[in-house]
Design a protein around this motif. Structure first.
Motif, mmCIF file in Angstrom:
data_model
loop_
_atom_site.group_PDB
_atom_site.id
_atom_site.type_symbol
_atom_site.label_atom_id
_atom_site.label_comp_id
_atom_site.label_asym_id
_atom_site.label_seq_id
_atom_site.Cartn_x
_atom_site.Cartn_y
_atom_site.Cartn_z
ATOM 1 N N ILE A 1 -73.110 0.277 36.175
ATOM 2 C CA ILE A 1 -73.873 -0.971 35.967
ATOM 3 C C ILE A 1 -74.496 -0.969 34.563
ATOM 4 C CG2 ILE A 1 -75.922 -2.274 36.694
ATOM 5 C CD1 ILE A 1 -75.231 -1.388 39.585
ATOM 6 N N LEU A 2 -75.025 0.180 34.153
ATOM 7 C CA LEU A 2 -75.595 0.277 32.812
ATOM 8 C C LEU A 2 -74.529 0.055 31.744
ATOM 9 C CD1 LEU A 2 -78.007 3.341 33.315
ATOM 10 C CD2 LEU A 2 -78.629 0.932 33.114
ATOM 11 N N ASN A 3 -73.320 0.565 32.010
ATOM 12 C CA ASN A 3 -72.212 0.317 31.074
ATOM 13 C C ASN A 3 -71.870 -1.163 31.002
ATOM 14 O OD1 ASN A 3 -71.938 3.042 30.493
ATOM 15 N ND2 ASN A 3 -70.370 3.393 32.062
ATOM 16 N N LEU A 4 -71.913 -1.817 32.173
ATOM 17 C CA LEU A 4 -71.609 -3.256 32.222
ATOM 18 C C LEU A 4 -72.630 -4.058 31.427
ATOM 19 C CD1 LEU A 4 -70.545 -4.019 35.912
ATOM 20 C CD2 LEU A 4 -69.234 -4.510 33.852
ATOM 21 N N ILE A 5 -73.888 -3.697 31.560
ATOM 22 C CA ILE A 5 -74.955 -4.414 30.851
ATOM 23 C C ILE A 5 -74.741 -4.335 29.333
ATOM 24 C CG2 ILE A 5 -77.430 -4.423 30.357
ATOM 25 C CD1 ILE A 5 -77.864 -3.497 33.278
ATOM 26 N N PHE B 1 -66.988 -16.320 32.231
ATOM 27 C CA PHE B 1 -66.205 -15.090 32.365
ATOM 28 C C PHE B 1 -64.791 -15.282 31.819
ATOM 29 C CE2 PHE B 1 -63.262 -12.360 34.760
ATOM 30 C CZ PHE B 1 -63.789 -11.112 34.448
ATOM 31 N N LEU B 2 -64.179 -16.416 32.124
ATOM 32 C CA LEU B 2 -62.810 -16.668 31.672
ATOM 33 C C LEU B 2 -62.707 -16.777 30.158
ATOM 34 C CD1 LEU B 2 -61.626 -19.213 34.399
ATOM 35 C CD2 LEU B 2 -61.010 -16.791 34.193
ATOM 36 N N LYS B 3 -63.821 -17.101 29.506
ATOM 37 C CA LYS B 3 -63.824 -17.224 28.043
ATOM 38 C C LYS B 3 -63.802 -15.864 27.343
ATOM 39 C CE LYS B 3 -66.176 -21.705 27.633
ATOM 40 N NZ LYS B 3 -67.457 -22.374 27.247
ATOM 41 N N LYS C 1 -62.590 -8.306 29.668
ATOM 42 C CA LYS C 1 -62.330 -8.535 31.100
ATOM 43 C C LYS C 1 -61.860 -7.247 31.769
ATOM 44 C CE LYS C 1 -60.936 -13.380 30.642
ATOM 45 N NZ LYS C 1 -59.771 -14.284 30.628
ATOM 46 N N LEU C 2 -61.000 -6.512 31.080
ATOM 47 C CA LEU C 2 -60.473 -5.268 31.639
ATOM 48 C C LEU C 2 -61.569 -4.218 31.787
ATOM 49 C CD1 LEU C 2 -57.950 -3.790 32.595
ATOM 50 C CD2 LEU C 2 -57.587 -3.017 30.227
#
Length: 398
Positions: free
Chosen positions: A392-396, A344-346, A352-353
């Motif tokens: 969640i779908l947007n995140l995927i 995640f940090l990479k 990230k935002l």
């Protein structure tokens, strides 16, 4: 000879006789009424005005709350250790022939609270059951716990020497497990009452010992999950823990009077995968709560959880709280968790935002699904669930 007509008073007394250990909230029109000693008790606890029904020798104390304010009061009542039975009107008074039919539709205790207004979104609300059985020269302890609002359901066993019985003492691993889980209610047989009273500051509910019977519990559990056996769950041989799990399932089904379809699995917990702390350690290390309670409202984090918790969702808040209270001891699992953080940090700051903003718009899906299983879901919950799934779908796709 005609049968005397049933009165509301007789109806109340009949229901009260079936739930003598409960405060009975009796629906009458737009109010829930309590009578007699229940009314006196609730008048003190809730600051309700004590009135009376009838006059003279038939005068009886009563108090009431508006029906729409029930959940507002429930949390306070059960958190003080009371058990509440709720009697609803089962038919429209306009069409009732004689007295309106009423039934107890739910029994609420600290361990079975499900209303979101009475639950802390960052904390699990566990109900736990504990029992033991002698086996040859040892004692087998069986423990199970359930988070009713989310459906998390687990069990665990521990074998020890019989020395603990002579001392009326629980093994430290069991005490630490209870300390870590911080259950709101513990179900146990009479023989264990004095093992817990000096050390556990939570509601203890005594259950008749025969209810912990393996055969009874096994049957109830496989019926609930619609299985032929528990081999697929990998818990078939944990007889004492299965007895405890069956007690929880029966207790909650009796209280909720629903099928609890959101409880879909029973998982074996493992003492060796996590470190469990005792009460003193949790407090002295200020893991989740500062020793100086005046710091609770401080602008700066004063606990380890406060420093680490940057989560955006209620599920994340409960998860990281659990991680702080139960650190991993398995090296491979620790490395896997660190790898996920590193990945995640990479990510670049824009990604990230985007992820952070999406998570910020996700509601408490676990508890919404729980309310579907408990048949208490509201239109607002459906809207929240729809919006959360979209995020969640947007995140995927990110």
């Amino acid at each position: 000879m005609s049968t005397p007509k049933l009165t509301a008073e007789q109806q109340y007394l009949d229901l009260k006789s079936k739930y003598p250990d409960c405060i009975l909230f009796f629906r009458m029109g737009d109010f829930y009424e309590v009578f007699d000693n229940d009314a006196r008790e609730m008048s003190k606890v809730l600051g309700l005005t004590l009135t009376s029904r009838d006059k003279g020798e038939k005068k009886r104390p009563m108090a009431g709350i508006p029906h729409h304010a029930l959940n507002q009061y429930l949390g306070k009542i059960v958190n003080l250790g009371y058990k509440v039975a709720i009697a609803e009107q089962m038919e429209d008074a306009k069409f009732a022939k004689g007295i309106v039919k009423r039934e107890v539709t739910k029994v609420v205790t600290a361990g079975t609270l499900i209303d979101e207004k009475n639950l802390q979104e960052q904390e699990s609300n566990f109900i736990l059951a504990l029992n033991y059985s002698k086996y040859k020269n040892s004692i087998v302890w069986g423990l199970s716990y359930l988070e009713l609002s989310t459906g998390e359901f687990k069990l665990i066993e521990l074998e020890t020497s019989q020395n603990y019985l002579a001392q009326n003492k629980l093994p430290s691993k069991i005490i630490d497990k209870i300390s870590t889980l911080q259950p709101r209610e513990i179900l146990l047989p009479e023989k264990l009452k004095y093992f817990l009273t000096p050390i556990i500051q939570t509601r203890l509910t005594l259950i008749e010992e025969f209810q912990f019977d393996f055969d009874i519990s096994y049957k109830n559990i496989i019926q609930h999950f619609k299985l032929a056996n528990l081999v697929g769950f990998g818990i078939e041989n944990y007889k004492i823990a299965i007895g405890a799990a069956g007690v929880i399932l029966n207790y909650v089904k009796t209280s909720e009077k629903t099928e609890l379809s959101h409880i879909t699995k029973l998982v074996f917990d493992n003492f060796s995968e996590n470190m469990n702390f005792d009460f003193a350690t949790i407090r002295s290390l200020e893991l989740i709560e500062p020793i100086n309670l005046s710091n609770l409202n401080s602008d700066k984090p004063t606990t380890l959880l406060g420093v680490l918790d940057k989560t955006k969702t209620p599920m994340g808040k409960r998860l990281i709280r659990s991680w702080v209270l139960k650190p991993l001891t398995n090296l491979a699992q620790i490395q896997n968790r660190l790898d996920n953080v590193e990945n995640f940090l990479k990510l670049d700051n824009d990604n990230k935002l985007v992820i952070s903003n999406s998570l910020d718009n996700i509601y408490d899906i676990e508890r919404i699904c729980g309310r579907i299983g408990l048949q208490t879901i509201s239109p607002k919950d459906f809207v929240a669930l729809d919006g959360s799934i979209s995020e969640i779908l947007n995140l995927i796709q990110t």
